[in-house]
Write a protein that holds these residues in place. Sequence first.
Motif, short mmCIF file in Angstrom:
data_model
loop_
_atom_site.label_atom_id
_atom_site.label_comp_id
_atom_site.label_asym_id
_atom_site.label_seq_id
_atom_site.Cartn_x
_atom_site.Cartn_y
_atom_site.Cartn_z
N VAL A 1 -13.43 9.47 -2.45
CA VAL A 1 -12.65 8.03 -2.52
C VAL A 1 -11.62 7.95 -1.59
O VAL A 1 -11.31 6.91 -0.73
CB VAL A 1 -11.88 8.34 -3.94
CG1 VAL A 1 -10.86 7.06 -4.30
CG2 VAL A 1 -12.77 8.33 -5.28
N ARG B 1 0.74 -1.18 -0.02
CA ARG B 1 0.04 0.09 0.03
C ARG B 1 0.90 1.11 -0.16
O ARG B 1 1.12 1.83 -0.96
CB ARG B 1 -1.06 -0.04 1.46
CG ARG B 1 -1.85 -1.06 1.21
CD ARG B 1 -2.96 -1.13 2.09
NE ARG B 1 -4.00 -2.00 2.26
CZ ARG B 1 -4.81 -2.22 3.04
NH1 ARG B 1 -4.82 -1.72 4.27
NH2 ARG B 1 -5.99 -3.08 2.89
N GLU C 1 -1.06 3.43 -2.58
CA GLU C 1 -2.50 2.75 -2.47
C GLU C 1 -3.67 3.82 -2.75
O GLU C 1 -4.62 3.56 -3.50
CB GLU C 1 -2.83 2.31 -1.18
CG GLU C 1 -4.16 1.20 -1.13
CD GLU C 1 -3.98 0.02 -1.96
OE1 GLU C 1 -4.86 -0.77 -1.91
OE2 GLU C 1 -2.78 -0.15 -2.79
N GLU D 1 -11.26 4.94 1.31
CA GLU D 1 -10.12 4.06 1.55
C GLU D 1 -9.90 4.38 3.28
O GLU D 1 -9.38 3.32 3.75
CB GLU D 1 -9.01 4.90 0.96
CG GLU D 1 -7.60 3.84 1.02
CD GLU D 1 -6.48 4.66 0.62
OE1 GLU D 1 -5.44 3.78 0.54
OE2 GLU D 1 -6.44 5.54 -0.05
N PHE E 1 -13.26 -2.57 -7.80
CA PHE E 1 -12.07 -2.50 -6.87
C PHE E 1 -12.01 -3.34 -5.43
O PHE E 1 -10.98 -3.70 -5.15
CB PHE E 1 -11.47 -1.01 -6.65
CG PHE E 1 -10.14 -0.67 -6.25
CD1 PHE E 1 -9.05 -1.22 -7.04
CD2 PHE E 1 -9.80 -0.22 -5.00
CE1 PHE E 1 -7.79 -1.00 -6.64
CE2 PHE E 1 -8.68 -0.25 -4.77
CZ PHE E 1 -7.43 -0.46 -5.44
N TRP F 1 -6.52 3.54 -5.72
CA TRP F 1 -8.05 3.64 -5.56
C TRP F 1 -8.60 4.86 -6.52
O TRP F 1 -9.65 4.69 -6.95
CB TRP F 1 -8.20 4.16 -4.06
CG TRP F 1 -8.54 3.24 -2.77
CD1 TRP F 1 -7.42 2.33 -2.32
CD2 TRP F 1 -9.70 2.55 -2.48
NE1 TRP F 1 -7.99 1.42 -1.27
CE2 TRP F 1 -9.32 1.63 -1.44
CE3 TRP F 1 -10.95 2.87 -2.66
CZ2 TRP F 1 -10.27 0.80 -0.88
CZ3 TRP F 1 -11.87 2.03 -2.15
CH2 TRP F 1 -11.64 1.26 -1.06
N VAL G 1 -16.00 1.51 -7.92
CA VAL G 1 -15.37 1.19 -6.46
C VAL G 1 -15.66 -0.41 -5.97
O VAL G 1 -14.75 -0.95 -5.55
CB VAL G 1 -15.98 2.27 -5.31
CG1 VAL G 1 -15.54 1.80 -3.88
CG2 VAL G 1 -15.68 3.71 -5.71
N ARG H 1 -5.82 -3.79 -5.78
CA ARG H 1 -6.10 -3.32 -4.19
C ARG H 1 -5.22 -4.19 -3.59
O ARG H 1 -5.01 -5.36 -3.56
CB ARG H 1 -7.31 -3.41 -3.64
CG ARG H 1 -7.58 -2.74 -2.19
CD ARG H 1 -9.00 -3.02 -1.96
NE ARG H 1 -9.05 -2.61 -0.45
CZ ARG H 1 -9.66 -3.07 0.49
NH1 ARG H 1 -10.40 -4.21 0.28
NH2 ARG H 1 -9.93 -2.80 1.83
#
Length: 222
Positions: free
Chosen positions: A158, A13, A17, A162, A197, A21, A194, A204
Amino acid sequence: MAAKPKLYYFYGRGRMEPVRWLLAAAGVEFEEEFIETREEYEKLQKDGSLLFGQLPLVEIDGMMLTQTRAIMSYIAAKYNLYGKDLNERVRIDMYIDGIMDLKMMIAWAAFDPPGEKEKNIDSIINKAKTRYFPVFEKVLRDHGEDFLVGNTFSWADVQLIEALFMLEELSAAVLSDFPLLQAFKTRICNIPTVKKFLQPGSQRKPPPDNRYIETVKRVLLM
């Protein structure tokens, strides 16, 4: 056909990350090149690709972009996720900066020694519930719309979703006292890009593990 954006980072991440996203939420397919060795990192430096000698690096539209905030600002503007005017943009920016402060606390906690890590995680959860969540609960209540700014999906939404997922990994009940954030999470998760994902097999990345931490330390000589 334009080339897909290419992301250069570790398999994990970290600071990349949020970029993953954002691209995923915008419905943009992307490729990744994972940095595993010090030599690969030094090659990017020698090539002049790392403006300040730092990752992440994103190759997009013929440019080599560094600095997470700049990368995300470009992507958000390119894919109409940055509000309709300056008034909306500055509010998005305020929310983004707050969310990124919270997420970086979580990201750095992964590198703490075991005893200190648990203590820091407790502190992060407490800050989320007393400093950050009340802000966004109020924003959603006062605004009265489905999204944080205007009535349009933006990169502030977004980044917040996350962060909510990251915090729920640390404490499953962290949102129990925040009904508007719970409803917000449900709404955003039902946005098709989303939702896609969040499915198994997406790009991810999982929470930081020992392999990720050791790779980062080895490559960056930490």
